[in-house]
Scaffold this motif. Sequence first.
Motif, PDB file in Angstrom:
ATOM      1  N   GLY A   1      -3.650  -4.074  -7.955  1.00 55.34           N
ATOM      2  CA  GLY A   1      -2.881  -4.312  -6.741  1.00 55.34           C
ATOM      3  C   GLY A   1      -2.516  -2.975  -6.121  1.00 55.34           C
ATOM      4  N   LEU A   2      -2.243  -2.981  -4.849  1.00 54.82           N
ATOM      5  CA  LEU A   2      -1.873  -1.765  -4.138  1.00 54.82           C
ATOM      6  C   LEU A   2      -0.519  -1.980  -3.484  1.00 54.82           C
ATOM      7  CD1 LEU A   2      -3.086   0.992  -3.630  1.00 54.82           C
ATOM      8  CD2 LEU A   2      -4.126   0.092  -1.555  1.00 54.82           C
ATOM      9  N   TRP A   3       0.443  -1.165  -3.871  1.00 59.11           N
ATOM     10  CA  TRP A   3       1.800  -1.244  -3.348  1.00 59.11           C
ATOM     11  C   TRP A   3       1.994  -0.182  -2.282  1.00 59.11           C
ATOM     12  CZ3 TRP A   3       5.387  -4.849  -4.745  1.00 59.11           C
ATOM     13  CH2 TRP A   3       5.078  -5.634  -5.856  1.00 59.11           C
ATOM     14  N   HIS A   4       2.659  -0.551  -1.195  1.00 56.15           N
ATOM     15  CA  HIS A   4       3.059   0.382  -0.144  1.00 56.15           C
ATOM     16  C   HIS A   4       4.572   0.269  -0.025  1.00 56.15           C
ATOM     17  CE1 HIS A   4      -1.172  -0.139   0.740  1.00 56.15           C
ATOM     18  NE2 HIS A   4      -1.115   0.957   1.474  1.00 56.15           N
ATOM     19  N   ILE A   5       5.257   1.401   0.019  1.00 53.30           N
ATOM     20  CA  ILE A   5       6.711   1.363   0.103  1.00 53.30           C
ATOM     21  C   ILE A   5       7.236   2.276   1.199  1.00 53.30           C
ATOM     22  CG2 ILE A   5       6.968   0.782  -2.346  1.00 53.30           C
ATOM     23  CD1 ILE A   5       7.929   3.638  -2.823  1.00 53.30           C
TER      24      ILE A   5
ATOM     25  N   HIS B   1      -3.942 -11.131  -1.552  1.00 56.67           N
ATOM     26  CA  HIS B   1      -2.683 -11.774  -1.167  1.00 56.67           C
ATOM     27  C   HIS B   1      -1.669 -10.685  -0.831  1.00 56.67           C
ATOM     28  CE1 HIS B   1      -4.441 -15.030  -3.767  1.00 56.67           C
ATOM     29  NE2 HIS B   1      -4.265 -15.626  -2.606  1.00 56.67           N
ATOM     30  N   LEU B   2      -0.826 -10.973   0.130  1.00 55.23           N
ATOM     31  CA  LEU B   2       0.172 -10.021   0.578  1.00 55.23           C
ATOM     32  C   LEU B   2       1.566 -10.546   0.244  1.00 55.23           C
ATOM     33  CD1 LEU B   2      -0.320  -7.382   2.168  1.00 55.23           C
ATOM     34  CD2 LEU B   2       0.303  -8.614   4.213  1.00 55.23           C
TER      35      LEU B   2
ATOM     36  N   HIS C   1       6.806 -14.237  -6.914  1.00 53.61           N
ATOM     37  CA  HIS C   1       5.799 -13.205  -7.199  1.00 53.61           C
ATOM     38  C   HIS C   1       6.410 -11.858  -7.574  1.00 53.61           C
ATOM     39  CE1 HIS C   1       2.790 -15.942  -5.695  1.00 53.61           C
ATOM     40  NE2 HIS C   1       3.522 -16.119  -4.627  1.00 53.61           N
ATOM     41  N   GLY C   2       7.666 -11.638  -7.182  1.00 55.05           N
ATOM     42  CA  GLY C   2       8.301 -10.360  -7.460  1.00 55.05           C
ATOM     43  C   GLY C   2       9.492 -10.141  -6.567  1.00 55.05           C
TER      44      GLY C   2
ATOM     45  N   GLN D   1       0.740  -0.578   9.105  1.00 56.86           N
ATOM     46  CA  GLN D   1      -0.488  -1.348   9.275  1.00 56.86           C
ATOM     47  C   GLN D   1      -0.598  -2.413   8.178  1.00 56.86           C
ATOM     48  OE1 GLN D   1      -4.049   0.996   9.020  1.00 56.86           O
ATOM     49  NE2 GLN D   1      -5.315  -0.602   9.917  1.00 56.86           N
ATOM     50  N   VAL D   2      -0.300  -2.049   6.960  1.00 56.73           N
ATOM     51  CA  VAL D   2      -0.350  -3.010   5.847  1.00 56.73           C
ATOM     52  C   VAL D   2       0.794  -4.019   5.995  1.00 56.73           C
ATOM     53  CG1 VAL D   2      -0.203  -3.301   3.346  1.00 56.73           C
ATOM     54  CG2 VAL D   2      -1.508  -1.402   4.304  1.00 56.73           C
TER      55      VAL D   2
END
Length: 94
Positions: free
Chosen positions: A25-29, A52-53, A65-66, A90-91
């Motif tokens: 998974g790729l996390w953006h913060i 999935h986002l 999911h979290g 963008q994400v």
Amino acid sequence: MAYYRTLDEGATLRRHFRHADEEDGLWHIEAVIPGRGELVVVEQVELTSASHLHRYSREHLEDEHGGLTDQAVDPEKDPLEPIPAGEFHQVWNR
């Protein structure tokens, strides 16, 4: 919730990071720096390996999911890659 609202609305400096997790998974913060000098996450989004986002912020703190992390982040110790604000947004807006 009021804590995150205060941080988010009062922030003058925002930093953005990306992090890959163990499940591809790729996390953006998006993090802000309150008075104590630590980076507090105010928005985060996970793009899973199945595309999935999952978005978390003061309006949506958690779900099945979290949830929005309640731990400060440290780019010197945590495996975070700095990214431009535009990449985060963008994400987030997908």
